[in-house]
Design a protein around this motif. Structure first.
Motif, short mmCIF file in Angstrom:
data_model
loop_
_atom_site.label_atom_id
_atom_site.label_comp_id
_atom_site.label_asym_id
_atom_site.label_seq_id
_atom_site.Cartn_x
_atom_site.Cartn_y
_atom_site.Cartn_z
N ILE A 1 6.31 -8.43 -12.08
CA ILE A 1 6.60 -7.40 -11.08
C ILE A 1 5.37 -7.27 -10.18
O ILE A 1 4.25 -7.54 -10.60
CB ILE A 1 6.94 -6.03 -11.71
N ASP A 2 5.62 -6.88 -8.94
CA ASP A 2 4.52 -6.66 -7.99
C ASP A 2 4.02 -5.23 -8.06
O ASP A 2 2.84 -4.95 -7.83
CB ASP A 2 5.00 -6.96 -6.57
N ALA A 3 4.93 -4.33 -8.35
CA ALA A 3 4.63 -2.91 -8.48
C ALA A 3 5.69 -2.31 -9.38
O ALA A 3 6.66 -2.97 -9.73
CB ALA A 3 4.62 -2.23 -7.11
N GLY A 4 5.51 -1.06 -9.76
CA GLY A 4 6.52 -0.45 -10.62
C GLY A 4 6.30 1.02 -10.82
O GLY A 4 5.22 1.55 -10.54
N MET A 5 7.35 1.70 -11.27
CA MET A 5 7.29 3.13 -11.51
C MET A 5 7.22 3.40 -13.01
O MET A 5 8.04 2.89 -13.78
CB MET A 5 8.49 3.85 -10.89
N THR B 1 0.81 -1.23 0.00
CA THR B 1 0.00 0.00 0.00
C THR B 1 0.84 1.27 0.00
O THR B 1 0.31 2.36 -0.20
CB THR B 1 -0.94 0.02 1.21
N SER B 2 2.14 1.13 0.23
CA SER B 2 3.06 2.27 0.23
C SER B 2 4.48 1.74 0.10
O SER B 2 4.71 0.52 0.20
CB SER B 2 2.92 3.07 1.53
N PRO B 3 5.47 2.63 -0.10
CA PRO B 3 6.86 2.16 -0.19
C PRO B 3 7.34 1.43 1.07
O PRO B 3 8.33 0.69 1.00
CB PRO B 3 7.63 3.47 -0.40
N LYS B 4 6.66 1.58 2.17
CA LYS B 4 7.03 0.85 3.39
C LYS B 4 6.89 -0.66 3.20
O LYS B 4 7.49 -1.45 3.93
CB LYS B 4 6.16 1.30 4.56
N ASP B 5 6.11 -1.04 2.20
CA ASP B 5 5.84 -2.46 1.94
C ASP B 5 6.69 -3.03 0.81
O ASP B 5 6.40 -4.13 0.31
CB ASP B 5 4.35 -2.66 1.60
N PHE B 6 7.74 -2.33 0.41
CA PHE B 6 8.56 -2.78 -0.71
C PHE B 6 9.41 -4.01 -0.39
O PHE B 6 9.88 -4.69 -1.30
CB PHE B 6 9.49 -1.65 -1.17
N LYS B 7 9.64 -4.31 0.86
CA LYS B 7 10.52 -5.42 1.23
C LYS B 7 10.01 -6.73 0.63
O LYS B 7 8.84 -7.08 0.76
CB LYS B 7 10.59 -5.55 2.75
N GLY B 8 10.91 -7.42 -0.07
CA GLY B 8 10.57 -8.72 -0.66
C GLY B 8 9.82 -8.66 -1.97
O GLY B 8 9.40 -9.69 -2.49
N THR B 9 9.66 -7.46 -2.54
CA THR B 9 8.90 -7.33 -3.78
C THR B 9 9.79 -7.23 -5.01
O THR B 9 11.01 -6.98 -4.91
CB THR B 9 8.01 -6.07 -3.74
N LYS B 10 9.17 -7.41 -6.16
CA LYS B 10 9.82 -7.19 -7.45
C LYS B 10 9.25 -5.89 -8.01
O LYS B 10 8.04 -5.80 -8.26
CB LYS B 10 9.55 -8.35 -8.40
N LEU B 11 10.12 -4.89 -8.18
CA LEU B 11 9.66 -3.56 -8.56
C LEU B 11 10.12 -3.21 -9.98
O LEU B 11 11.31 -3.22 -10.28
CB LEU B 11 10.17 -2.52 -7.57
N GLY B 12 9.17 -2.86 -10.83
CA GLY B 12 9.49 -2.54 -12.21
C GLY B 12 10.05 -1.15 -12.38
O GLY B 12 9.58 -0.19 -11.77
N VAL B 13 11.08 -1.03 -13.22
CA VAL B 13 11.67 0.25 -13.61
C VAL B 13 11.91 0.20 -15.11
O VAL B 13 11.93 -0.88 -15.71
CB VAL B 13 13.01 0.53 -12.87
N THR B 14 12.07 1.36 -15.73
CA THR B 14 12.28 1.34 -17.19
C THR B 14 13.59 0.66 -17.55
O THR B 14 13.67 -0.11 -18.50
CB THR B 14 12.27 2.77 -17.77
N GLY B 15 14.64 0.94 -16.77
CA GLY B 15 15.94 0.32 -17.00
C GLY B 15 16.78 0.45 -15.75
O GLY B 15 16.59 1.38 -14.96
N LEU B 16 17.69 -0.48 -15.54
CA LEU B 16 18.57 -0.40 -14.37
C LEU B 16 19.51 0.80 -14.54
O LEU B 16 20.13 0.96 -15.59
CB LEU B 16 19.37 -1.70 -14.22
N GLY B 17 19.58 1.64 -13.51
CA GLY B 17 20.38 2.87 -13.62
C GLY B 17 19.59 4.03 -14.18
O GLY B 17 20.13 5.12 -14.35
N SER B 18 18.30 3.80 -14.46
CA SER B 18 17.44 4.87 -14.98
C SER B 18 16.93 5.74 -13.84
O SER B 18 17.11 5.41 -12.65
CB SER B 18 16.25 4.27 -15.73
N SER B 19 16.27 6.83 -14.18
CA SER B 19 15.72 7.71 -13.15
C SER B 19 14.60 7.03 -12.37
O SER B 19 14.42 7.30 -11.18
CB SER B 19 15.22 9.01 -13.79
N VAL C 1 13.46 -4.66 -11.48
CA VAL C 1 13.32 -5.41 -12.73
C VAL C 1 13.10 -4.43 -13.88
O VAL C 1 12.19 -3.61 -13.85
CB VAL C 1 12.11 -6.38 -12.65
N ALA C 2 13.96 -4.51 -14.89
CA ALA C 2 13.85 -3.61 -16.05
C ALA C 2 12.74 -4.12 -16.97
O ALA C 2 12.85 -5.21 -17.54
CB ALA C 2 15.17 -3.56 -16.80
N VAL C 3 11.66 -3.35 -17.08
CA VAL C 3 10.52 -3.78 -17.89
C VAL C 3 10.10 -2.74 -18.93
O VAL C 3 9.09 -2.90 -19.61
CB VAL C 3 9.30 -4.13 -17.00
#
Length: 357
Positions: A200-204, A143-161, A183-185
């Motif tokens: 991924i469980d969540a992503g930006m 429900t918030s970033p406090k729950d990120f532990k143990g998750t797979k989080l999507g980003v555009t690319g590793l090292g990206s903004s 995870v780069a997606v």
């Protein structure tokens, strides 16, 4: 015989790679030469700009400037290229493949501590325009970033903004960067698919991907940084993101060309501030709407608050970015960053004078 054949094959491959690299270098050099008509370049000055996703709303000013004819009006022949992530646009810039990059300002700080001198010359935004969405399946537990532990989080690319901001949100909320997996997606269909399939469980991500996720009921927003208020709440201040950044040496050697680029982009930002999301959407390539013009216009409307109307770096913006990066980035954490060298307002201030005159 097999050994000889293998050596011959390897030699041919090396020669091909060397030829390709030489061609790339020559192409970049020729483009730079064409764009260096110096002070007083005439019509058709060639400039290549790599964008970290041309169809992303956060980078909309790049294509919109071309569609409005403002590059042509300045006597520029601008070629817009696209990569799925801002970090790839950064790579294209520092390798000399292009003269400019449209991506996040935070790359200028990251590059400075790596010995590269790059600066933002037009600041498109004062908020990230990014959204953290959680998959519908995980909405009850994350429900918030406090729950990120143990998750797979999507980003555009590793090292990206998106990777940078995800790590900051985690650390700020008590989750270390080794307690979740990035995870780069990419963005668009690949992001939506990853969310739906559980890769991924969540992503930006950004609009129009956000609008698509919500329309498909594939996820739910848990952090919204598309407005200055959202940036303040999540990051503690204005966060200059989308920008045109260039290598400082090239800027200093081609000031007339850079001024023309600034004039064109500032005209676009001003135009955006006086037109509706629907009017902006109508100017963009039809395929950007992916068959749903109303949804695309809505995605632009939701993201518009992030943009500046003058291209000027927001006050205290660089300091916010530095603080965010130092929170998790070990390379920057113990380094001294000269923020004054990461951006310039010389060209946008002159652009304001030019438009007033």
């Amino acid at each position: 015989m097999r050994t000889i054949a293998r050596h011959a094959s390897l030699t041919a491959a090396c020669l091909l790679a060397l030829t390709s690299l030489t061609a790339c270098a020559n192409d970049a050099a020729n483009t730079a030469s064409a764009g260096s008509g110096g002070q007083g370049d005439g019509k058709g000055t060639k400039v290549k700009i790599m964008v970290g996703g041309l169809d992303k709303v956060i980078y909309l000013p790049a294509m919109l400037t071309q569609r409005l004819g403002y590059f042509d009006a300045e006597g520029l022949d601008v070629e817009l290229l696209s990569e799925p992530a801002g970090v790839q646009a950064e790579t294209a810039l520092v390798s000399g493949q292009v003269q400019g990059a449209v991506g996040f300002y935070d790359h200028t700080l990251d590059l400075q501590v790596k010995g590269k001198s790059v600066e933002s010359v037009v600041q498109f935004s004062h908020a990230p325009g990014e959204v953290e969405v959680v998959s519908t399946k995980k909405a009850g537990t994350v429900t918030s970033p406090k729950d990120f532990k143990g998750t797979k989080l999507g980003v555009t690319g590793l090292g990206s903004s998106t990777d940078f901001l995800t790590k900051y949100l985690a650390v700020k909320n008590g989750v270390s960067t080794n307690e979740f997996t990035s995870v780069a997606v990419g963005a668009g269909p690949t992001f939506v698919s990853a969310l739906q399939q559980g890769s991924i469980d969540a992503g930006m991500t950004t609009d129009p991907t956000v609008a698509t996720v919500l329309s498909k009921k594939a996820g739910k927003v848990i952090v919204d940084m598309r407005t200055p208020e959202g940036s303040q709440e999540a990051l503690g201040g204005p966060y200059p993101s989308s920008s045109l950044y260039m290598q400082t040496d090239w800027v200093n050697q081609h000031k007339d060309t850079v001024q023309k680029l600034a004039d064109a982009f500032v005209k676009t930002l001003k135009w955006m501030s006086t037109h509706s999301a629907s009017e902006i959407a109508d100017k963009m390539p039809a395929d950007y709407a992916q068959g749903d013009g109303a949804l695309y216009a809505a995605s632009i409307k939701n993201t518009l608050p992030m943009f500046t109307d003058d291209g000027v770096m927001p006050q205290d913006g660089p300091e916010t970015v530095e603080r965010v990066l130092k929170a998790f980035n070990p390379t920057i954490k113990n380094a001294t960053v000269d923020l004054d060298k990461t951006y310039t307002t010389e060209f946008v201030k002159k652009a304001a004078e030019n438009s007033a005159g």
